[in-house]
Design an enzyme around this catalytic site. Structure first.
Site, PDB file in Angstrom:
ATOM      1  N   TRP A 101       0.828  -1.207   0.000  1.00 20.25           N
ATOM      2  CA  TRP A 101       0.000   0.000   0.000  1.00 20.25           C
ATOM      3  C   TRP A 101       0.861   1.255   0.000  1.00 20.25           C
ATOM      4  O   TRP A 101       0.528   2.241  -0.659  1.00 20.25           O
ATOM      5  CB  TRP A 101      -1.018  -0.017   1.134  1.00 20.25           C
ATOM      6  CG  TRP A 101      -2.080  -1.023   0.832  1.00 20.25           C
ATOM      7  CD1 TRP A 101      -2.294  -2.207   1.463  1.00 20.25           C
ATOM      8  CD2 TRP A 101      -3.026  -0.979  -0.261  1.00 20.25           C
ATOM      9  NE1 TRP A 101      -3.315  -2.897   0.851  1.00 20.25           N
ATOM     10  CE2 TRP A 101      -3.786  -2.174  -0.195  1.00 20.25           C
ATOM     11  CE3 TRP A 101      -3.307  -0.066  -1.264  1.00 20.25           C
ATOM     12  CZ2 TRP A 101      -4.806  -2.462  -1.114  1.00 20.25           C
ATOM     13  CZ3 TRP A 101      -4.325  -0.341  -2.179  1.00 20.25           C
ATOM     14  CH2 TRP A 101      -5.052  -1.530  -2.096  1.00 20.25           C
ATOM     15  N   ASP A 171      -1.865   6.948   5.948  1.00 20.52           N
ATOM     16  CA  ASP A 171      -2.971   6.151   5.404  1.00 20.52           C
ATOM     17  C   ASP A 171      -3.371   5.144   6.479  1.00 20.52           C
ATOM     18  O   ASP A 171      -2.761   4.087   6.605  1.00 20.52           O
ATOM     19  CB  ASP A 171      -2.509   5.444   4.130  1.00 20.52           C
ATOM     20  CG  ASP A 171      -3.524   4.421   3.630  1.00 20.52           C
ATOM     21  OD1 ASP A 171      -4.624   4.327   4.220  1.00 20.52           O
ATOM     22  OD2 ASP A 171      -3.218   3.711   2.659  1.00 20.52           O
ATOM     23  N   LYS A 195     -13.186  -1.073   6.468  1.00 18.14           N
ATOM     24  CA  LYS A 195     -12.599  -2.045   7.408  1.00 18.14           C
ATOM     25  C   LYS A 195     -13.162  -1.797   8.817  1.00 18.14           C
ATOM     26  O   LYS A 195     -13.953  -2.583   9.302  1.00 18.14           O
ATOM     27  CB  LYS A 195     -11.085  -1.965   7.374  1.00 18.14           C
ATOM     28  CG  LYS A 195     -10.535  -2.372   5.983  1.00 18.14           C
ATOM     29  CD  LYS A 195      -9.345  -1.610   5.627  1.00 18.14           C
ATOM     30  CE  LYS A 195      -8.953  -1.633   4.164  1.00 18.14           C
ATOM     31  NZ  LYS A 195      -8.974  -2.878   3.444  1.00 18.14           N
TER      32      LYS A 195
HETATM   33  N1  PMP Z   1      -4.585   1.703   1.776  1.00 14.65           N
HETATM   34  C1  PMP Z   1      -4.671   0.583   2.504  1.00 14.65           C
HETATM   35  C2  PMP Z   1      -3.763   0.403   3.680  1.00 14.65           C
HETATM   36  C3  PMP Z   1      -5.607  -0.403   2.163  1.00 14.65           C
HETATM   37  O1  PMP Z   1      -5.703  -1.518   2.884  1.00 14.65           O
HETATM   38  C4  PMP Z   1      -6.456  -0.199   1.044  1.00 14.65           C
HETATM   39  C5  PMP Z   1      -7.512  -1.192   0.637  1.00 14.65           C
HETATM   40  N2  PMP Z   1      -7.405  -2.450   1.090  1.00 14.65           N
HETATM   41  C6  PMP Z   1      -6.303   0.983   0.313  1.00 14.65           C
HETATM   42  C7  PMP Z   1      -5.373   1.907   0.717  1.00 14.65           C
HETATM   43  C8  PMP Z   1      -7.161   1.260  -0.881  1.00 14.65           C
HETATM   44  O2  PMP Z   1      -8.431   1.533  -0.456  1.00 14.65           O
HETATM   45  P1  PMP Z   1      -9.655   1.779  -1.438  1.00 14.65           P
HETATM   46  O3  PMP Z   1      -9.986   0.453  -2.029  1.00 14.65           O
HETATM   47  O4  PMP Z   1     -10.708   2.324  -0.521  1.00 14.65           O
HETATM   48  O5  PMP Z   1      -9.243   2.754  -2.461  1.00 14.65           O
END
Ligand code: PMP
Length: 359
Positions: A101, A171, A195
């Site tokens: 991520w 994030d 989540k």
């Molecule tokens: N950052 C993290 C740490 C994530 O776990 C996720 C999704 N699993 C995202 C960003 C991306 O999120 P989204 O699908 O809401 O764009």
């Protein structure tokens, strides 16, 4: 029949919240309509939005000099929104790379035309490590330092907030509301809601007010934190159902005792699972103590040929979505706030029984 759902997100939600939402689905607050059918400009929904914001401020202890914005486009939208709101093309930023991520945030920031200096890179460990406190800082002249406190795929988590000479941007998608947090240490916090905060469809952004008013002129209004904050996140039709459910989730967190109680509950859950993993030769945890996520527990079977059988038998036992991310394989138990200790215990019992039969 509810199962214990170990999905990484969208993820398990508290059953009490789902039941409340179900009970008022056809007639919300005496309107004769569901919350999804009322006008977002109407008095009831405007109140509902304001309440959700207020509860979030209370639960997380968000100081008054921070604005709260509800944005569409998920956390991925914020990968772009961060550089658009805080930099001009060519500006320098810093990033801590602890997993997939972080790497995505890096790629999107580069797309937005900023220079990114990776000040820590944990790739060599296979993303199983977290840098030591005090071992890094933002590169001189950085507009901000971005990091990912919890890596949902690799299962590593910071148990501290880094000291940093530049505004800290985090994030928090997969760990927000999981334990107490000192918001005043951050410049910007953002998190997808799917989540610990309800259904998918929204990102929550918490931004220190002195960082507002800096967006590039070409920033789309719906990703411009300043415009969104000025309009109480109602610049256009917001994801009303997500905002409503966030409010119910926050009520539930408060009923359980807030983030201190939530943190204790999550610590116990994580310790239960890691202690079991460490006691077994049949299973192992690739992430070492000190870097282990409380939310996403990654583990491996010593005999990888049993992976499919493990997932299938677990599913039959009512323990679902245990397969690791498709890019890394193995197993991952996501044990967000809504997962009760009983669910973790049921998983440990299943694992030990599986070992007895296949070990
Ligand atoms: N950052 C993290 C740490 C994530 O776990 C996720 C999704 N699993 C995202 C960003 C991306 O999120 P989204 O699908 O809401 O764009």
């Amino acid at each position: 029949m509810r199962v214990y759902n170990f999905s990484s997100g969208p993820a398990m939600m508290p059953v009490e919240v789902l039941e409340q939402a179900a009970a008022e689905l056809t007639d919300w607050r005496g309107s004769g309509m569901s919350v999804m059918e009322v006008s977002h400009r109407g008095h009831d929904f405007v109140e509902c939005e304001r309440e959700a914001e207020e509860k979030l401020r209370r639960v997380l202890g968000i100081p008054d000099d921070y604005a709260i914005v509800f944005c569409q486009g998920g956390a991925t939208g914020q990968f772009h929104a961060v550089p658009m709101n805080l930099t001009r093309p060519g500006d320098l930023t810093s990033l801590v790379n602890t997993g997939q991520w972080s790497a995505k945030a890096l790629r999107h920031a580069e797309q937005a035309g900023v220079r990114v200096e990776v000040v820590v890179d944990e790739k060599e460990s296979g993303y199983t490590t977290i840098p030591a406190p005090g071992s890094f800082d933002a590169a001189r002249g950085s507009a901000y330092l971005h990091y990912t406190p919890n890596e949902t795929i690799g299962g590593v988590e910071f148990d501290y907030v880094p000291e940093c000479g530049a505004p800290l941007v985090a994030d928090l998608s997969s760990t927000i509301l999981s334990r107490p947090l000192d918001v005043s240490r951050f410049g910007v916090i953002y998190a997808g809601t799917q989540k610990n905060m309800g259904p998918a469809g929204m990102a929550v952004v918490i931004v220190r007010r002195d960082l507002l008013g800096r967006a590039r002129p070409e920033t789309p209004d719906i990703l411009d934190w300043t415009r969104m904050a000025e309009q109480d996140s109602m610049l256009n039709t917001p994801p009303t159902f997500s905002i409503y459910l966030l409010g119910l989730i926050l009520d539930w967190v408060e009923r359980l005792g807030g983030l201190t109680a939530m943190g204790e509950r999550n610590r116990t859950k994580a310790e239960t699972l890691y202690t079991y993993l460490d006691s077994s030769d049949f299973y192992s945890a690739p992430v070492g103590p000190g870097a282990r996520s409380w939310m996403n527990v990654v583990f491996l079977l010593a005999d990888r040929s049993l992976d499919k059988t493990f997932v299938a038998e677990a599913t039959d036992a009512g323990l679902t979505n245990l397969a690791g991310h498709r890019s890394v394989g193995g197993m991952r138990a996501s044990i967000y706030n809504a997962m009760p200790l009983d669910g973790v215990q049921a998983l440990v019992d299943f694992m030990s029984e599986f070992e007895r039969r296949h070990g």
